[in-house]
Design a protein around this motif. Structure first.
Motif, PDB file in Angstrom:
ATOM      1  N   ARG A 136     -45.726 -18.272 105.882  1.00  0.00           N
ATOM      2  CA  ARG A 136     -45.570 -16.982 105.201  1.00  0.00           C
ATOM      3  C   ARG A 136     -46.349 -16.962 103.887  1.00  0.00           C
ATOM      4  NH1 ARG A 136     -39.463 -15.449 104.462  1.00  0.00           N
ATOM      5  NH2 ARG A 136     -40.427 -13.473 103.835  1.00  0.00           N
ATOM      6  N   VAL A 137     -46.251 -18.046 103.125  1.00  0.00           N
ATOM      7  CA  VAL A 137     -46.913 -18.113 101.818  1.00  0.00           C
ATOM      8  C   VAL A 137     -48.427 -18.099 101.969  1.00  0.00           C
ATOM      9  CG1 VAL A 137     -47.384 -19.671  99.878  1.00  0.00           C
ATOM     10  CG2 VAL A 137     -45.019 -19.200 100.555  1.00  0.00           C
ATOM     11  N   MET A 138     -48.952 -18.881 102.897  1.00  0.00           N
ATOM     12  CA  MET A 138     -50.398 -18.955 103.049  1.00  0.00           C
ATOM     13  C   MET A 138     -50.961 -17.671 103.630  1.00  0.00           C
ATOM     14  SD  MET A 138     -50.837 -21.741 101.557  1.00  0.00           S
ATOM     15  CE  MET A 138     -52.618 -21.864 101.682  1.00  0.00           C
ATOM     16  N   ASN A 139     -50.203 -16.997 104.475  1.00  0.00           N
ATOM     17  CA  ASN A 139     -50.613 -15.663 104.916  1.00  0.00           C
ATOM     18  C   ASN A 139     -50.703 -14.713 103.733  1.00  0.00           C
ATOM     19  OD1 ASN A 139     -50.817 -16.336 107.625  1.00  0.00           O
ATOM     20  ND2 ASN A 139     -48.809 -15.528 108.181  1.00  0.00           N
ATOM     21  N   MET A 163     -46.042 -12.624  95.002  1.00  0.00           N
ATOM     22  CA  MET A 163     -45.805 -13.982  95.480  1.00  0.00           C
ATOM     23  C   MET A 163     -44.503 -14.533  94.914  1.00  0.00           C
ATOM     24  SD  MET A 163     -46.715 -16.409  97.454  1.00  0.00           S
ATOM     25  CE  MET A 163     -48.404 -16.051  97.919  1.00  0.00           C
ATOM     26  N   ALA A 164     -44.211 -14.251  93.649  1.00  0.00           N
ATOM     27  CA  ALA A 164     -42.959 -14.708  93.054  1.00  0.00           C
ATOM     28  C   ALA A 164     -41.759 -14.161  93.825  1.00  0.00           C
ATOM     29  CB  ALA A 164     -42.889 -14.287  91.590  1.00  0.00           C
ATOM     30  N   ALA A 165     -41.853 -12.907  94.254  1.00  0.00           N
ATOM     31  CA  ALA A 165     -40.770 -12.303  95.034  1.00  0.00           C
ATOM     32  C   ALA A 165     -40.616 -12.996  96.379  1.00  0.00           C
ATOM     33  CB  ALA A 165     -41.033 -10.816  95.225  1.00  0.00           C
ATOM     34  N   LEU A 166     -41.724 -13.314  97.025  1.00  0.00           N
ATOM     35  CA  LEU A 166     -41.669 -14.004  98.308  1.00  0.00           C
ATOM     36  C   LEU A 166     -41.054 -15.394  98.151  1.00  0.00           C
ATOM     37  CD1 LEU A 166     -42.274 -14.341 101.301  1.00  0.00           C
ATOM     38  CD2 LEU A 166     -44.645 -14.918 100.700  1.00  0.00           C
ATOM     39  N   VAL A 167     -41.478 -16.123  97.132  1.00  0.00           N
ATOM     40  CA  VAL A 167     -40.919 -17.455  96.880  1.00  0.00           C
ATOM     41  C   VAL A 167     -39.421 -17.351  96.610  1.00  0.00           C
ATOM     42  CG1 VAL A 167     -40.926 -19.412  95.288  1.00  0.00           C
ATOM     43  CG2 VAL A 167     -43.093 -18.438  96.077  1.00  0.00           C
ATOM     44  N   GLY A 168     -39.013 -16.371  95.831  1.00  0.00           N
ATOM     45  CA  GLY A 168     -37.594 -16.174  95.567  1.00  0.00           C
ATOM     46  C   GLY A 168     -36.806 -15.896  96.834  1.00  0.00           C
ATOM     47  N   GLU A 169     -37.387 -15.111  97.727  1.00  0.00           N
ATOM     48  CA  GLU A 169     -36.734 -14.801  98.998  1.00  0.00           C
ATOM     49  C   GLU A 169     -36.586 -16.059  99.856  1.00  0.00           C
ATOM     50  OE1 GLU A 169     -37.895 -12.359 103.067  1.00  0.00           O
ATOM     51  OE2 GLU A 169     -38.720 -11.666 101.159  1.00  0.00           O
TER      52      GLU A 169
END
Length: 555
Positions: free
Chosen positions: A158-161, A353-359
């Motif tokens: 998910r992160v690399m996408n 990205m910060a929101a994705l990492v938090g999720e």
């Protein structure tokens, strides 16, 4: 022209580095400052090891090269490294690139990495060069953290996408097993390239070997090279029907095919390791750039082998490499390079990205933050022979598994902790999180222990890079020895000592040995992170004294 441009760029970068002294107001603009060149920009990260958050990471104090590469980068460390590259002691780059003064400089400059910071830097370069930029990932991306283990790599996909990765190659990704890799590739939004992986039945390619891109009016061919020794260094049973290898001839054929298809720039996205890629560059013709990985080396200058440029971008999200290329008439006419440290306190986090990492982290927050103990000493892993975090793991194995001798693999991944920091579940997983974590307890003879040490030493110090598998020496607890890296195979290890008694290790005697990360199927024992957690909870606070049990000839 190429030499002049490169020299000019490096001189400018050197001047910038010298100005980043402790206490200087370093800015995000300083980190990203770059005079664009030519028509193609390559951005490269490698060996991020699933680290989503900012961290500390100490570079090695010892990185020995043997044979023809003795004394050559990346086999230069400490003060010699600073002198070679003209880095001012105490500067930001000295902190990022060496172990000199690490503890105090870490408190000055703070943590490094964090994928939300990387996202900011990548987006900044893309905004400047929207039609010219290619962002490539060198692998060891899906493994190495609590969340990657819990999601079996899905968090990193998910992160690399979300980072807009253009292509990747792999190594530790394969330790999730063939079925899981296949599942994750269905979610991957970009090419997964591994030119050197074949099926064992028909020797047919398992993955795409090359992908083509157009950047700045230039056709770019990117060839992927997965870690060639994956079935040896990691469990074969995870990938029983895939074969690997350097496959030098296959690389040459792919380069020639790329040229026939009109590629004006050929890039090898490699997880071979630096010395392997240096040798490969001398034997395979037509590669313009090798973006190297696996051995976690971070070099502030490009290394040239003939007409091939070698780029080493470090690990753990600590650096983002930028290589600008002037490609005309089917050839590289000039280049400019910068290894950009990702100082977490300087770079503004990207909100998306910060929101994705938090999720990703939210469901695991309580466990990630659970405190197991505290350290009064610097806990680090990197170095050819010792690392205090590995010493801690060995102490845990000796006590919790009631062993006489402990063995811990010479992995190069794993974050650093400063004295005074709490040790959390997340911290332990950052140095232990693998898919074969069983902490075994078994009997081994002294003769077999010597064989183990000799085999690992040959993997690390074989004078032919093609026989090196990367990593560092197996870490030992309860055992001391002397090693001569320059000696012949089978003759590097001597003076093996059983530390409990001070007596020599007896070849014919059996010892109770505890270890982890066995590549043998069916290995039994509790997960290593549970062993370390139990030890830390018993100890409360740990303080690791300097380890003098391994003596190195010539040092």
């Amino acid at each position: 022209m190429q030499i002049a441009l490169a020299t000019s760029a490096l001189s400018a970068a050197g001047g910038t580095r010298a100005g980043w002294a402790a206490g200087t107001a370093l800015t995000q603009s300083d980190l990203l400052a770059f005079q664009p060149l030519g028509n193609v920009t390559l951005l490269h990260i490698t060996d991020i090891h699933a680290q989503l958050m900012p961290l500390y990471f100490r570079e090695p104090s010892i990185n020995i090269g043997v044979g023809e590469v003795s004394g050559l980068p990346p086999h230069v460390t400490g003060k010699a490294f600073l002198e070679r590259y003209g880095l001012e002691a105490g500067s930001a780059d000295a902190y990022a690139l060496s172990d000199v003064g690490f503890e105090s400089l870490a408190r000055d400059y703070g943590r490094v990495g964090g994928v939300d910071r990387l996202a900011t830097m990548i987006k900044s370069v893309r905004a400047e060069r929207p039609d010219n930029t290619l962002f490539l990932d060198g692998g060891d991306t899906w493994q190495g953290s609590y969340t990657s283990f819990q999601s079996q790599g899905a968090d990193m996909v998910r992160v690399m996408n979300a980072l807009g990765t253009d292509a990747m190659t792999a190594h530790w990704e394969f330790t999730y097993g063939a079925d899981r890799v296949t599942e994750l590739l269905e979610e991957l939004a970009f090419p997964f390239l591994a030119n050197n992986v074949r099926d064992t039945d028909w020797e047919e390619p398992v993955f795409d070997g090359i992908a083509y891109f157009e950047r700045g009016g230039v056709k770019v061919g990117v060839i992927g090279q997965a870690f060639p020794y994956t079935p040896v260094a990691n469990p074969r049973y995870k990938i029983p029907s895939w074969s690997f290898g350097i496959r030098e001839e296959a690389v040459q054929m792919q380069v020639e095919t790329a040229r026939e298809e009109g590629a004006e720039l050929v890039v090898l996205l490699s997880h071979n390791g630096f010395d392997v890629d240096r040798k490969l560059a001398s034997r395979v013709q037509g590669i313009d750039v090798i973006l190297t990985g696996h051995t976690h080396d971070a070099l502030p200058e490009v290394v040239t082998v003939g007409k091939t440029l070698l780029v080493a971008s470090g690990s753990h999200g600590k650096f983002l490499s930028r290589l600008d290329l002037d490609v005309r008439d089917g050839a590289v006419r000039g280049y400019r390079y910068k290894l950009m440290p990702v100082f977490s306190d300087v770079v503004t986090p990207d909100a998306e990205m910060a929101a994705l990492v938090g999720e990703i982290r939210a469901p695991h927050a309580a466990e990630l933050e659970r405190v197991l103990g505290k350290t009064d000493s610097l806990l680090y892993r990197r170095g050819n022979f010792n690392g205090t975090f590995d010493d801690l793991i060995c102490q845990a194995l000796l006590q919790e598994r009631e062993a006489e001798i402990a063995l811990s693999p010479g992995f190069r991944w794993g974050a650093t902790l400063l004295p005074g920091q709490d040790i959390t579940v997340e911290d332990v997983h950052n140095v232990t999180s693998i898919t074969y974590p069983a902490a075994y307890r078994t009997e081994m003879t002294g003769a077999f222990l010597k064989t183990v040490l000799e085999d690992v030493a040959d993997n690390l110090f074989n004078p032919d890079p093609y026989y090196q598998q990367g990593g560092d020496m197996v870490r030992v607890g309860g055992l001391g020895y002397t090693i001569d890296p320059a000696a012949a195979a089978g003759e590097r290890i001597s003076d093996m000592t059983f530390l409990a008694t001070g007596e020599p290790i007896e070849a014919g005697r059996s010892y109770w040995v505890a270890g982890w990360a066995s590549v043998n199927e069916g290995t039994e024992g509790p997960p290593i992170w549970d062993v370390v957690a139990a030890y830390l909870q018993r100890q409360g606070t740990v303080n690791l004294a300097p380890n003098a049990s391994v003596k190195v000839a010539g040092l």
